[in-house]
Design an enzyme around this catalytic site. Structure first.
Site, short mmCIF file in Angstrom:
data_model
loop_
_atom_site.label_atom_id
_atom_site.label_comp_id
_atom_site.label_asym_id
_atom_site.label_seq_id
_atom_site.Cartn_x
_atom_site.Cartn_y
_atom_site.Cartn_z
CG ASP A 32 -2.02 -1.02 1.10
OD1 ASP A 32 -2.22 -1.82 2.02
OD2 ASP A 32 -2.68 -1.03 0.04
CG ASP A 168 -7.45 -3.23 -0.14
OD1 ASP A 168 -6.51 -2.59 -0.65
OD2 ASP A 168 -7.53 -3.46 1.09
C1 DX5 Z 1 -6.46 0.91 2.92
C2 DX5 Z 1 -5.55 -0.25 2.68
C3 DX5 Z 1 -6.07 -1.42 3.48
C4 DX5 Z 1 -5.15 -2.60 3.52
C5 DX5 Z 1 -5.84 -3.80 4.12
O1 DX5 Z 1 -5.94 2.02 2.32
O2 DX5 Z 1 -5.52 -0.55 1.30
O3 DX5 Z 1 -7.29 -1.78 2.92
O4 DX5 Z 1 -4.74 -2.92 2.25
O5 DX5 Z 1 -6.45 -3.39 5.30
P1 DX5 Z 1 -7.25 -4.38 6.28
O6 DX5 Z 1 -6.49 -4.32 7.57
O7 DX5 Z 1 -8.62 -3.80 6.36
O8 DX5 Z 1 -7.25 -5.77 5.67
#
Ligand code: DX5
Length: 209
Positions: A32, A168
């Site tokens: 990310d 996601d």
């Molecule tokens: C948000 C990020 C999150 C991450 C996964 O900007 O992109 O979505 O990848 O987060 P969680 O902890 O919700 O799986």
């Protein structure tokens, strides 16, 4: 079902160990990339990824205002998939971006935030390899899944039977089931996996096994 591990919620002081202990159970490693402008958070850039060893497919999620400025450096550190956001590109820019990513030997994805309608990107769907449907407002891990986005998954799956649909944000064993039923075939998960006592079982639960 492709499971993409998001390293955002990993113990970043031991990132290589975190990846080593779990990578054989996942498919993609999602990075990310956040610039503190498009999203309120700042994360990591290519130098961090350059030193990360993994057998997983490197999936770069560009949550940045100028994605065209980031493509080359992530291709150079081994990116095999790059996703940019619809909210920061216009149709002409998207075609050039997709071409640059493909020319670099990677697949290309376009992402839409929860409040962005599918109509905003219909024109580009025939050209991309993946659509990323955000089920949280981007910027942070550990947020609550927004069930309202499931309709988008269903609509796109109905129109594009072969397009890879990635979801996601807030993906756990329960929301994974909902996304799978709606037609998603690629799930990103961070805090559910890295926060689990048994990470291998957590990943298996996302696959419905
Ligand atoms: C948000 C990020 C999150 C991450 C996964 O900007 O992109 O979505 O990848 O987060 P969680 O902890 O919700 O799986």
């Amino acid at each position: 079902m492709i499971i993409a591990l998001s390293i955002l919620s990993a113990d970043l002081s031991h990132l290589q160990d975190e990846v080593d202990t779990i990578e054989q159970h996942a498919d993609w490693l999602q990075i990310d990339v956040m610039d503190g402008h498009f999203v309120p958070n700042l994360s990591f850039g290519a130098p961090v990824i350059k030193n990360l060893k993994t057998k997983l497919l490197l999936d770069i999620h560009l949550m940045v205002e100028n994605p065209e400025e980031r493509v080359e450096e992530f291709l150079a550190v081994g990116a095999k998939h790059i996703t940019f956001h619809a909210e920061v590109t216009d149709p002409e820019e998207r075609s050039a971006l997709i071409a640059a990513i493909h020319d670099g030997g990677a697949t290309a994805g376009i992402a839409i935030n929860p409040e962005t309608p599918v109509e905003h990107i219909e024109g580009v769907l025939p050209d991309v390899d993946l659509i990323l449907i955000m089920s949280v407002d981007p910027g942070f891990g550990g947020q609550k899944f927004m069930t309202s986005v499931l309709d988008k998954v269903r609509v796109i799956r109905g129109q594009y039977p072969r397009l890879m649909i990635q979801v996601d944000g807030g993906i756990d064993d329960q929301t994974a089931k909902q996304c799978t039923l709606a037609g998603a075939n690629n799930l990103v998960s961070g805090s559910f996996i890295f926060g689990a006592k048994d990470r291998v079982a957590a990943i298996a639960s996302l696959r419905g096994t």
